[in-house]
Scaffold this motif. Structure first.
Motif, PDB file in Angstrom:
ATOM      1  N   LEU A 296       0.815  -1.210   0.000  1.00 52.34           N
ATOM      2  CA  LEU A 296       0.000   0.000   0.000  1.00 52.34           C
ATOM      3  C   LEU A 296       0.851   1.264   0.000  1.00 52.34           C
ATOM      4  CD1 LEU A 296      -2.775  -1.002   2.564  1.00 52.34           C
ATOM      5  CD2 LEU A 296      -2.865  -1.114   0.068  1.00 52.34           C
ATOM      6  N   THR A 297       1.971   1.218   0.700  1.00 46.22           N
ATOM      7  CA  THR A 297       2.912   2.349   0.759  1.00 46.22           C
ATOM      8  C   THR A 297       4.280   1.813   0.373  1.00 46.22           C
ATOM      9  OG1 THR A 297       1.615   3.226   2.612  1.00 46.22           O
ATOM     10  CG2 THR A 297       3.754   4.248   2.181  1.00 46.22           C
ATOM     11  N   THR A 350      -4.544  -4.708   3.570  1.00 47.43           N
ATOM     12  CA  THR A 350      -5.385  -3.529   3.305  1.00 47.43           C
ATOM     13  C   THR A 350      -5.197  -2.414   4.328  1.00 47.43           C
ATOM     14  OG1 THR A 350      -7.251  -4.484   4.545  1.00 47.43           O
ATOM     15  CG2 THR A 350      -7.153  -4.924   2.173  1.00 47.43           C
ATOM     16  N   ASP A 351      -4.265  -2.569   5.269  1.00 44.05           N
ATOM     17  CA  ASP A 351      -4.024  -1.549   6.284  1.00 44.05           C
ATOM     18  C   ASP A 351      -2.529  -1.504   6.576  1.00 44.05           C
ATOM     19  OD1 ASP A 351      -3.815   0.071   8.514  1.00 44.05           O
ATOM     20  OD2 ASP A 351      -5.591  -0.737   9.510  1.00 44.05           O
ATOM     21  N   ASP A 352      -1.845  -0.480   6.050  1.00 49.05           N
ATOM     22  CA  ASP A 352      -0.396  -0.461   6.192  1.00 49.05           C
ATOM     23  C   ASP A 352       0.085   0.039   7.560  1.00 49.05           C
ATOM     24  OD1 ASP A 352      -0.907   2.205   5.924  1.00 49.05           O
ATOM     25  OD2 ASP A 352       0.261   2.502   4.095  1.00 49.05           O
ATOM     26  N   SER A 353      -0.817   0.103   8.532  1.00 43.18           N
ATOM     27  CA  SER A 353      -0.389   0.358   9.902  1.00 43.18           C
ATOM     28  C   SER A 353      -0.326  -0.936  10.712  1.00 43.18           C
ATOM     29  CB  SER A 353      -1.330   1.347  10.600  1.00 43.18           C
ATOM     30  OG  SER A 353      -2.610   0.775  10.794  1.00 43.18           O
ATOM     31  N   ILE A 354      -0.852  -2.046  10.152  1.00 39.81           N
ATOM     32  CA  ILE A 354      -0.909  -3.316  10.866  1.00 39.81           C
ATOM     33  C   ILE A 354       0.160  -4.266  10.324  1.00 39.81           C
ATOM     34  CG2 ILE A 354      -2.343  -5.266  11.528  1.00 39.81           C
ATOM     35  CD1 ILE A 354      -3.372  -2.666  12.635  1.00 39.81           C
ATOM     36  N   VAL A 355       0.934  -4.874  11.237  1.00 41.03           N
ATOM     37  CA  VAL A 355       2.016  -5.786  10.851  1.00 41.03           C
ATOM     38  C   VAL A 355       1.917  -7.061  11.676  1.00 41.03           C
ATOM     39  CG1 VAL A 355       4.519  -6.090  10.675  1.00 41.03           C
ATOM     40  CG2 VAL A 355       3.518  -3.838  10.280  1.00 41.03           C
ATOM     41  N   LEU A 356       2.147  -8.186  11.013  1.00 45.39           N
ATOM     42  CA  LEU A 356       2.199  -9.505  11.644  1.00 45.39           C
ATOM     43  C   LEU A 356       3.666  -9.879  11.849  1.00 45.39           C
ATOM     44  CD1 LEU A 356       0.348 -12.659  10.257  1.00 45.39           C
ATOM     45  CD2 LEU A 356       2.833 -12.658  10.486  1.00 45.39           C
ATOM     46  N   VAL A 357       4.001 -10.394  13.035  1.00 48.60           N
ATOM     47  CA  VAL A 357       5.378 -10.787  13.348  1.00 48.60           C
ATOM     48  C   VAL A 357       5.361 -12.137  14.053  1.00 48.60           C
ATOM     49  CG1 VAL A 357       7.499 -10.183  14.581  1.00 48.60           C
ATOM     50  CG2 VAL A 357       6.074  -8.362  13.618  1.00 48.60           C
ATOM     51  N   ALA A 358       6.193 -13.075  13.615  1.00 45.16           N
ATOM     52  CA  ALA A 358       6.362 -14.356  14.303  1.00 45.16           C
ATOM     53  C   ALA A 358       7.793 -14.468  14.792  1.00 45.16           C
ATOM     54  CB  ALA A 358       6.029 -15.528  13.370  1.00 45.16           C
ATOM     55  N   ALA A 359       7.970 -15.152  15.935  1.00 46.82           N
ATOM     56  CA  ALA A 359       9.306 -15.212  16.539  1.00 46.82           C
ATOM     57  C   ALA A 359       9.558 -16.570  17.171  1.00 46.82           C
ATOM     58  CB  ALA A 359       9.460 -14.098  17.577  1.00 46.82           C
ATOM     59  N   GLY A 360      10.821 -16.799  17.515  1.00 45.19           N
ATOM     60  CA  GLY A 360      11.243 -18.058  18.112  1.00 45.19           C
ATOM     61  C   GLY A 360      10.820 -18.232  19.547  1.00 45.19           C
ATOM     62  N   HIS A 406      -4.685 -13.814   5.285  1.00 41.46           N
ATOM     63  CA  HIS A 406      -5.520 -14.295   4.189  1.00 41.46           C
ATOM     64  C   HIS A 406      -6.099 -13.065   3.498  1.00 41.46           C
ATOM     65  CE1 HIS A 406      -8.448 -16.376   1.792  1.00 41.46           C
ATOM     66  NE2 HIS A 406      -8.063 -17.550   2.273  1.00 41.46           N
ATOM     67  N   ARG A 407      -5.794 -12.904   2.233  1.00 40.61           N
ATOM     68  CA  ARG A 407      -6.151 -11.678   1.529  1.00 40.61           C
ATOM     69  C   ARG A 407      -7.631 -11.587   1.173  1.00 40.61           C
ATOM     70  NH1 ARG A 407      -1.885  -8.639  -0.259  1.00 40.61           N
ATOM     71  NH2 ARG A 407       0.161  -9.491   0.249  1.00 40.61           N
ATOM     72  N   GLN A 408      -8.375 -12.674   1.333  1.00 39.14           N
ATOM     73  CA  GLN A 408      -9.793 -12.654   0.974  1.00 39.14           C
ATOM     74  C   GLN A 408     -10.728 -12.761   2.180  1.00 39.14           C
ATOM     75  OE1 GLN A 408      -8.876 -15.914  -1.945  1.00 39.14           O
ATOM     76  NE2 GLN A 408     -10.460 -14.865  -3.133  1.00 39.14           N
ATOM     77  N   ILE A 409     -10.174 -13.098   3.331  1.00 41.36           N
ATOM     78  CA  ILE A 409     -10.974 -13.188   4.563  1.00 41.36           C
ATOM     79  C   ILE A 409     -10.377 -12.191   5.548  1.00 41.36           C
ATOM     80  CG2 ILE A 409     -12.011 -14.704   6.266  1.00 41.36           C
ATOM     81  CD1 ILE A 409     -11.223 -17.077   4.575  1.00 41.36           C
ATOM     82  N   PRO A 410     -10.957 -11.024   5.706  1.00 42.64           N
ATOM     83  CA  PRO A 410     -10.347  -9.948   6.487  1.00 42.64           C
ATOM     84  C   PRO A 410      -9.953 -10.383   7.896  1.00 42.64           C
ATOM     85  CG  PRO A 410     -12.264  -9.133   5.296  1.00 42.64           C
ATOM     86  CD  PRO A 410     -12.253 -10.620   5.118  1.00 42.64           C
ATOM     87  N   GLY A 411      -8.704 -10.091   8.235  1.00 38.19           N
ATOM     88  CA  GLY A 411      -8.211 -10.333   9.580  1.00 38.19           C
ATOM     89  C   GLY A 411      -7.757 -11.737   9.885  1.00 38.19           C
TER      90      GLY A 411
END
Length: 429
Positions: A296-297, A350-360, A406-411
């Motif tokens: 998006l940005t 669809t929201d460039d303020s939200i980020v997913l992060v996974a860690a060890g 999932h790009r078709q099921i929001p959230g």
């Protein structure tokens, strides 16, 4: 009667006592399912389907692809798993009636999840898998032509056409032939050098692939006019460590970014005859494990590191560097909440303020970068210390390796780890 401690538990900060176990707070989820698999998978990707965009009805259905990590000595049991996860019911809300006018079209929401798989035999562990779909030209098949690229532990990169496997889930009586299980191309330019970095360009409809290995070599593979695959045998080089991650630009078709164990992120232009990077920035004193380029940005690029930190960079501040003493631009945001290596990172579609992060540390966290907090508010963080206000949600998942929106099921988030596959949606996103 089992005793329940309702206090907040933060993996990596708190430790369980003998006999204790963690349980999710179901009231925080709109959807939560854990599905086991014979062998764990290091990598997963979500497949776009034709069930519709922005869908919110339940039970939900998800199509995905993953590659297994069979234990040593059983490498011949490895497979590429084409999957359909269905009957994914939503969480029941306390006090909610079993049906309502709003959800009258939904089927039974209390069914157990169903995992259907089509297995493509492999002889090596899959380190990274990514899917690419060629735009549909009017075909009546359920899916557009869907390709996967699998980077194997033996150094090979296999390209498969999994369209018939996906279509067979919803076409009774369909059988997959041995020929359809074979790769349509095998990339051997990495020789026997193992690698983890692989990405399809979103701007080349017929398919363009970039791959990187632990020797620091990056190769680009393209589709030729005859429909075959050709790899440019002259590598892009410049990193002093292994290539851990590659990401194509979302808006410039000849540009990609790389992250390396040397702690740098480099920006490349495939038209460069020198095969050298245009920009190189030191972003960490440890390995750069993962990258995510905002769609998006496009000037925002996030990087996740081996020391548990992750950062957001404004590429407009990055300039070509000529010497090691050139001042390095600072990230626009940086977080050190996780205490173990970052293994996955992805911007919300669809929201460039939200980020997913996974860690060890066995967690997958969701972040809202739009949150700002003043000094007075920062004194009260709900009784939990050292928690950034931008931290939106913490999901516990054993040995989590990778997660995607999932790009078709929001959230909805689809993840893979040592305990199998997880599909969840929080009530906060």
């Amino acid at each position: 009667m089992m005793e329940v401690d309702q206090s907040t538990f933060i993996p990596g900060r708190h430790k369980l006592s003998a006999g204790e176990s963690l349980a999710p707070d179901h009231s925080a989820y709109g959807l939560l399912h854990q599905i086991g698999s014979t062998w764990p998978c290091l990598s997963i990707d979500v497949i776009k389907d034709n069930l519709g965009d922005n869908r919110k009805s339940y039970p939900a259905t998800v199509y995905a692809v993953a590659g297994t990590q069979a234990e040593r000595g059983k490498e011949k049991e490895n497979q590429l798993m084409v999957m359909k996860l269905s009957s994914l019911s939503r969480m029941e809300k306390e006090g909610e009636e079993s049906s309502s006018d709003e959800d009258s079209d939904d089927e039974d929401e209390n069914t157990d999840p169903i995992l259907e798989t089509k297995a493509i035999p492999l002889t090596s562990t899959t380190n990274r898998i990514r899917a690419h779909q060629i735009p549909d030209t009017g075909s009546s098949t359920t899916f557009a032509t869907t390709l996967t690229a699998s980077m194997l532990e033996n150094g090979q990169v296999l390209i498969h056409d999994i369209t018939p496997h996906l279509t067979s889930f919803d076409t009774p009586g369909t059988t997959i032939t041995p020929q359809q299980n074979k790769p349509i191309s095998t990339i051997r330019t990495h020789k026997q050098n193992e690698g983890y970095a692989l990405d399809w360009s979103p701007l080349w409809p017929d398919g363009k692939l970039v791959t990187g290995d632990c020797r620091g070599n990056i190769f680009v593979t393209s589709r030729n006019s005859g429909g075959g695959w050709v790899t440019d045998t002259t590598p892009f080089t410049g990193h002093s460590g292994s290539i851990e991650e590659l990401q194509w630009s979302p808006n410039e078709k000849h540009v990609f970014a790389s992250g390396s164990s040397d702690g740098t992120v480099k920006i490349w232009d495939t038209r460069s005859k020198s095969r050298k990077s245009a920009v190189s920035i030191k972003v960490s004193n440890t390995d750069v494990n993962v990258l995510s380029w905002s769609h998006l940005t496009p000037y925002l690029l996030a990087s996740g590191h081996d020391d548990g930190t992750w950062s957001v960079h404004d590429l407009r501040q990055w300039k070509p560097t000529t010497t090691s003493s050139t001042p390095q631009p600072s990230p626009v945001a940086s977080f050190s909440f996780h205490k173990e290596q970052i293994t996955a990172l992805e911007w919300h579609p669809t929201d460039d303020s939200i980020v997913l992060v996974a860690a060890g540390d066995n967690t997958l966290t969701l972040w809202d970068l739009a949150v700002e907090i003043d000094d007075e508010e920062s004194k009260d963080t709900g009784g939990v210390r050292d928690v950034p206000p931008q931290l939106l949600f913490v999901h516990y998942m054993e040995q989590v390796k990778e997660g995607h929106w999932h790009r078709q099921i929001p959230g909805v988030v689809v993840a893979t780890g040592g305990s199998g596959f997880g599909v969840f949606k929080t009530i906060s996103v």
